[in-house]
Scaffold this motif. Structure first.
Motif, PDB file in Angstrom:
ATOM      1  N   CYS A  81      31.391  42.692  49.200  1.00 46.05           N
ATOM      2  CA  CYS A  81      32.086  43.151  50.411  1.00 46.05           C
ATOM      3  C   CYS A  81      33.254  44.077  50.064  1.00 46.05           C
ATOM      4  N   LEU A  82      34.034  43.706  49.065  1.00 41.42           N
ATOM      5  CA  LEU A  82      35.174  44.535  48.669  1.00 41.42           C
ATOM      6  C   LEU A  82      34.718  45.883  48.129  1.00 41.42           C
ATOM      7  N   HIS A  83      33.574  45.891  47.459  1.00 42.89           N
ATOM      8  CA  HIS A  83      33.087  47.146  46.879  1.00 42.89           C
ATOM      9  C   HIS A  83      32.487  48.078  47.922  1.00 42.89           C
ATOM     10  N   ILE A  85      32.820  47.915  51.389  1.00 43.93           N
ATOM     11  CA  ILE A  85      33.608  48.185  52.595  1.00 43.93           C
ATOM     12  C   ILE A  85      35.042  48.491  52.179  1.00 43.93           C
ATOM     13  N   ARG A  86      35.411  49.738  52.252  1.00 44.24           N
ATOM     14  CA  ARG A  86      36.718  50.173  51.752  1.00 44.24           C
ATOM     15  C   ARG A  86      37.859  49.509  52.509  1.00 44.24           C
ATOM     16  N   PHE A  87      37.724  49.372  53.831  1.00 41.91           N
ATOM     17  CA  PHE A  87      38.789  48.751  54.621  1.00 41.91           C
ATOM     18  C   PHE A  87      39.027  47.314  54.178  1.00 41.91           C
ATOM     19  N   VAL A  88      37.945  46.582  53.936  1.00 40.50           N
ATOM     20  CA  VAL A  88      38.067  45.193  53.503  1.00 40.50           C
ATOM     21  C   VAL A  88      38.754  45.122  52.148  1.00 40.50           C
ATOM     22  N   ARG A  89      38.381  46.035  51.240  1.00 39.27           N
ATOM     23  CA  ARG A  89      39.003  46.049  49.916  1.00 39.27           C
ATOM     24  C   ARG A  89      40.497  46.314  50.004  1.00 39.27           C
ATOM     25  N   GLU A  90      40.896  47.297  50.794  1.00 41.13           N
ATOM     26  CA  GLU A  90      42.316  47.641  50.913  1.00 41.13           C
ATOM     27  C   GLU A  90      43.100  46.537  51.605  1.00 41.13           C
ATOM     28  N   ILE A 124      36.379  22.422  47.301  1.00 43.43           N
ATOM     29  CA  ILE A 124      37.271  23.549  47.607  1.00 43.43           C
ATOM     30  C   ILE A 124      38.121  23.891  46.384  1.00 43.43           C
ATOM     31  N   ILE A 125      38.635  22.888  45.701  1.00 44.77           N
ATOM     32  CA  ILE A 125      39.457  23.130  44.509  1.00 44.77           C
ATOM     33  C   ILE A 125      38.656  23.866  43.437  1.00 44.77           C
ATOM     34  N   ILE A 126      37.457  23.391  43.147  1.00 45.20           N
ATOM     35  CA  ILE A 126      36.636  24.036  42.118  1.00 45.20           C
ATOM     36  C   ILE A 126      36.245  25.442  42.554  1.00 45.20           C
ATOM     37  N   THR A 127      35.947  25.615  43.834  1.00 41.79           N
ATOM     38  CA  THR A 127      35.591  26.939  44.342  1.00 41.79           C
ATOM     39  C   THR A 127      36.742  27.915  44.181  1.00 41.79           C
ATOM     40  N   LEU A 128      37.960  27.473  44.500  1.00 41.67           N
ATOM     41  CA  LEU A 128      39.129  28.334  44.353  1.00 41.67           C
ATOM     42  C   LEU A 128      39.365  28.718  42.893  1.00 41.67           C
ATOM     43  N   VAL A 129      39.071  27.793  42.002  1.00 39.83           N
ATOM     44  CA  VAL A 129      39.248  28.072  40.574  1.00 39.83           C
ATOM     45  C   VAL A 129      38.187  29.040  40.070  1.00 39.83           C
ATOM     46  N   CYS A 130      36.971  28.928  40.599  1.00 40.17           N
ATOM     47  CA  CYS A 130      35.836  29.669  40.034  1.00 40.17           C
ATOM     48  C   CYS A 130      35.631  31.053  40.637  1.00 40.17           C
ATOM     49  N   PHE A 131      35.885  31.219  41.919  1.00 37.30           N
ATOM     50  CA  PHE A 131      35.431  32.440  42.573  1.00 37.30           C
ATOM     51  C   PHE A 131      36.195  33.671  42.113  1.00 37.30           C
ATOM     52  N   PHE A 132      37.490  33.528  41.781  1.00 33.34           N
ATOM     53  CA  PHE A 132      38.317  34.696  41.484  1.00 33.34           C
ATOM     54  C   PHE A 132      37.861  35.436  40.227  1.00 33.34           C
ATOM     55  N   PRO A 133      37.654  34.773  39.073  1.00 32.25           N
ATOM     56  CA  PRO A 133      37.179  35.524  37.898  1.00 32.25           C
ATOM     57  C   PRO A 133      35.850  36.218  38.136  1.00 32.25           C
ATOM     58  N   ILE A 134      34.971  35.580  38.905  1.00 29.69           N
ATOM     59  CA  ILE A 134      33.672  36.186  39.180  1.00 29.69           C
ATOM     60  C   ILE A 134      33.829  37.402  40.080  1.00 29.69           C
ATOM     61  N   ALA A 135      34.643  37.286  41.119  1.00 23.71           N
ATOM     62  CA  ALA A 135      34.842  38.401  42.043  1.00 23.71           C
ATOM     63  C   ALA A 135      35.471  39.600  41.341  1.00 23.71           C
ATOM     64  N   VAL A 136      36.502  39.359  40.549  1.00 20.54           N
ATOM     65  CA  VAL A 136      37.180  40.456  39.853  1.00 20.54           C
ATOM     66  C   VAL A 136      36.265  41.097  38.821  1.00 20.54           C
ATOM     67  N   ALA A 137      35.537  40.279  38.059  1.00 20.54           N
ATOM     68  CA  ALA A 137      34.639  40.816  37.033  1.00 20.54           C
ATOM     69  C   ALA A 137      33.518  41.636  37.663  1.00 20.54           C
ATOM     70  N   ASP A 140      34.953  44.960  39.023  1.00 21.37           N
ATOM     71  CA  ASP A 140      35.179  45.902  37.929  1.00 21.37           C
ATOM     72  C   ASP A 140      33.860  46.483  37.425  1.00 21.37           C
ATOM     73  N   GLY A 141      32.822  45.646  37.378  1.00 27.90           N
ATOM     74  CA  GLY A 141      31.523  46.140  36.950  1.00 27.90           C
ATOM     75  C   GLY A 141      30.966  47.188  37.897  1.00 27.90           C
ATOM     76  N   PHE A 142      31.119  46.982  39.198  1.00 26.62           N
ATOM     77  CA  PHE A 142      30.673  47.987  40.167  1.00 26.62           C
ATOM     78  C   PHE A 142      31.428  49.304  39.974  1.00 26.62           C
ATOM     79  N   ARG A 143      32.724  49.197  39.738  1.00 22.86           N
ATOM     80  CA  ARG A 143      33.551  50.393  39.609  1.00 22.86           C
ATOM     81  C   ARG A 143      33.260  51.180  38.332  1.00 22.86           C
ATOM     82  N   GLN A 144      32.749  50.498  37.312  1.00 23.34           N
ATOM     83  CA  GLN A 144      32.512  51.156  36.029  1.00 23.34           C
ATOM     84  C   GLN A 144      31.122  51.773  35.923  1.00 23.34           C
ATOM     85  N   THR A 145      30.407  51.803  37.021  1.00 21.79           N
ATOM     86  CA  THR A 145      29.088  52.446  37.017  1.00 21.79           C
ATOM     87  C   THR A 145      29.245  53.918  36.664  1.00 21.79           C
TER      88      THR A 145
END
Length: 252
Positions: A81-83, A85-90, A124-137, A140-145
């Protein structure tokens, strides 16, 4: 396999030397078991107390896998979604970063108050811990195409959906798996933290009970299993990555 064996003996030797020095120091300085048990005592306790913590181990494994799968799914969805939809990312990317500045150990009691002592606050606790590294990685992978490949596909008449599906997703897979490996280890930590705050079973519960009764050897057994579970989850993701990304290594 030969390469793994050649490289793997060095850390094994270091661990053996460390455990040997630990064992010798415990005997030489006559350190009480309740303060710092020797590795031999920890191993003995781990074998003898297996019936006591077997169900705790199964509970933590189940909770970790459930939280990791949900966190991975949400992380990938957020990255897409962040990649796309520009509005959502900003609008939401800075808020996502801010959300990670809230310590989980502080947020966890609130989740227990809001959702009770059931499974939901732990997930919820485990989800909060796990989702951020995956989302950021993944992001970044989409942006480095490769931009040249994107321009080439656009010149060939490919639309945005085709570029995303056939180019950006494959290009982001190595970065995505890096995030998955990090989150796989975090999932175990998140499960243990959630069990500290309120649970009937789990390695976190076993560790708390052992600590309150000054059974330091059992605390070390729990720590050992947390480390082993994290390593196994990491190795599993690494194995899947190697199987799925053979095309990339063969292409190089």
């Amino acid at each position: 396999m030969k390469g793994i064996m050649e490289k793997g003996w060095k850390p094994v030797v270091v661990l053996l030397l460390l455990f040997g020095a630990w064992e010798l120091s415990s005997k030489l300085f006559d350190i009480p078991d309740w303060l710092l048990p020797a590795p031999s005592q920890i191993g003995k306790t781990g074998i003898e107390a297996w019936p006591m913590y077997q169900h705790h181990l199964i509970s933590t494994i189940t909770l970790s896998i459930m939280g990791f799968l949900i966190g991975a799914s949400i992380g990938i969805l957020v990255a897409v979604c962040l990649h796309l939809i520009r509005f959502v990312r900003e609008a939401f990317f800075p808020l996502m970063i801010l959300s990670q500045n809230i310590p989980i150990i502080v947020l966890a009691p609130l989740l227990v108050i809001w959702f009770g002592f059931g499974m939901l606050p732990k997930i919820i606790i485990i989800t909060l811990v796990c989702f951020f590294p995956i989302a950021v990685a993944a992001l970044d992978g989409f942006r480095q195409t490769d931009r040249d490949l994107i321009h080439y596909m656009q010149m060939a008449g490919a639309n945005k959906r085709q570029i995303f599906r056939k180019l950006e997703i494959p290009s982001a897979l190595p970065s995505l798996f890096s995030g998955l490996k990090i989150s796989a280890t975090y999932s175990v930590m998140g499960a243990v933290i959630s069990e500290w705050l309120g649970a009937n079973e789990g390695i976190g519960v076993y560790m708390t009970l052992a600590s309150s009764s000054f059974r330091t050897d059992r605390v070390f057994v729990a720590i050992f299993f947390v480390m082993v579970l994290s390593l196994l989850f990491f190795s599993l993701i690494a194995f899947i990555e190697k199987r799925l990304l053979n095309w990339k290594s063969e292409g190089n």
